[in-house]
Design a protein around this motif. Structure first.
Motif, mmCIF file in Angstrom:
data_model
loop_
_atom_site.group_PDB
_atom_site.id
_atom_site.type_symbol
_atom_site.label_atom_id
_atom_site.label_comp_id
_atom_site.label_asym_id
_atom_site.label_seq_id
_atom_site.Cartn_x
_atom_site.Cartn_y
_atom_site.Cartn_z
ATOM 1 N N ASP A 195 0.833 -1.210 0.000
ATOM 2 C CA ASP A 195 0.000 0.000 0.000
ATOM 3 C C ASP A 195 0.862 1.252 0.000
ATOM 4 O O ASP A 195 0.571 2.228 -0.712
ATOM 5 C CB ASP A 195 -0.933 0.031 1.222
ATOM 6 N N ALA B 22 0.924 4.035 -3.021
ATOM 7 C CA ALA B 22 0.563 5.430 -2.778
ATOM 8 C C ALA B 22 1.588 6.404 -3.363
ATOM 9 O O ALA B 22 1.256 7.565 -3.639
ATOM 10 C CB ALA B 22 0.392 5.685 -1.285
ATOM 11 N N GLN C 279 -1.321 4.725 -11.455
ATOM 12 C CA GLN C 279 -2.265 3.886 -10.707
ATOM 13 C C GLN C 279 -3.466 3.513 -11.573
ATOM 14 O O GLN C 279 -3.884 2.347 -11.619
ATOM 15 C CB GLN C 279 -2.743 4.621 -9.451
ATOM 16 N N GLN D 58 -9.146 8.899 -3.837
ATOM 17 C CA GLN D 58 -7.852 8.229 -3.948
ATOM 18 C C GLN D 58 -8.022 6.899 -4.669
ATOM 19 O O GLN D 58 -9.003 6.171 -4.440
ATOM 20 C CB GLN D 58 -7.298 7.993 -2.541
#
Length: 195
Positions: free
Chosen positions: A104, A108, A115, A148
Motif C-alpha cells: 500500500d 501510494a 495507478q 484516492q
C-alpha cells in the motif's frame, strides 16, 4: 527466509552509481529476468526505486507472466546498464512478496496516472483492441475522479534479496573490470572476475 544484509560498502557503491546515472537517464529502469515452471526465461524492464541493505523492491501485477513465474520459482535477476558510466550491474537472488502494508505504501507513491493505468491493464493477458484499453482507462478516470485510487488486490510489492551483485565496468581493449560480491554460507565475499 533470513536475510544477510548487503555490506555497507557494496550498497554505498550501488547507491553512488545509481545517483550518478540518474543525472543522465532513468537509473531505476532495470531488466528483470524470471523463469516459470517450464524453465523458459523471460525478461522485461521494471522500475526499481526502492533499495536498501535488505534488497531491491518493485511492484508487479500478480496475474502477469512475471507474477506467475515468481509464484512457482522465486529466483530472479536484475540487470541495469548505465551507458554514461560505462557500467553494468547485475543482481541475482530470491524474490519474496512484501506484506500488504508495504505494498500500500509503495502504491501510494505512484502517480495517479500510473495507478489508473495499472487498474486498466490486465497485464500479460490478450487484448482485443487498443480502444478497449483506452475505454477502460476513461471509465476508471470517471470512477475515481475525486477519490484516492486504491491498490488493486492483484498488485503486490516484491523484494529481490540478493545473493550476488556484480559491477562490470567497460575497460580499454576489452579488459573490462568485473567485481563480484556474493553470498556464501551466510557470509558476503568479493572476487575479481576475468572479463
Amino acid at each position: 527466509m533470513s536475510i544477510v544484509p548487503i555490506p555497507g560498502g557494496v550498497l554505498d557503491e550501488f547507491r553512488n552509481r545509481y545517483q550518478e546515472a540518474d543525472k543522465h537517464l532513468d537509473a531505476g529502469a532495470m531488466m528483470l529476468a524470471t523463469a516459470g515452471r517450464d524453465a523458459r526465461p523471460t525478461i522485461r524492464t521494471m522500475t526499481i526505486r526502492v533499495f536498501d541493505e535488505l534488497g531491491f523492491v518493485f511492484l508487479s501485477n500478480n496475474d502477469s507472466r512475471k507474477g506467475a513465474d515468481l509464484s512457482v520459482n522465486p529466483q530472479a535477476a536484475l540487470c541495469a546498464y548505465w551507458p554514461p558510466l560505462k557500467l553494468q550491474v547485475t543482481i541475482a537472488g530470491t524474490v519474496v512478496a512484501l506484506d500488504p502494508t508495504e505494498s500500500d505504501s509503495l502504491w501510494a507513491k505512484r502517480s495517479r496516472e500510473n495507478q489508473l493505468a495499472a487498474w486498466a491493464s490486465q497485464q500479460s493477458h490478450p487484448l482485443e483492441s487498443r480502444d478497449t484499453l483506452v475505454t477502460r482507462l476513461e471509465e476508471l478516470k470517471r470512477r475515481y475522479k475525486d477519490v484516492q485510487v486504491p491498490r488493486p488486490a492483484c498488485w503486490q510489492a516484491y523484494r529481490l534479496i540478493p545473493e550476488r551483485i556484480e559491477f562490470w565496468h567497460v575497460g580499454w581493449q576489452r579488459l573490462h573490470e568485473r567485481v563480484c560480491h556474493y553470498l556464501e554460507n551466510g557470509v558476503w565475499k568479493s572476487v575479481l572476475l576475468q572479463p
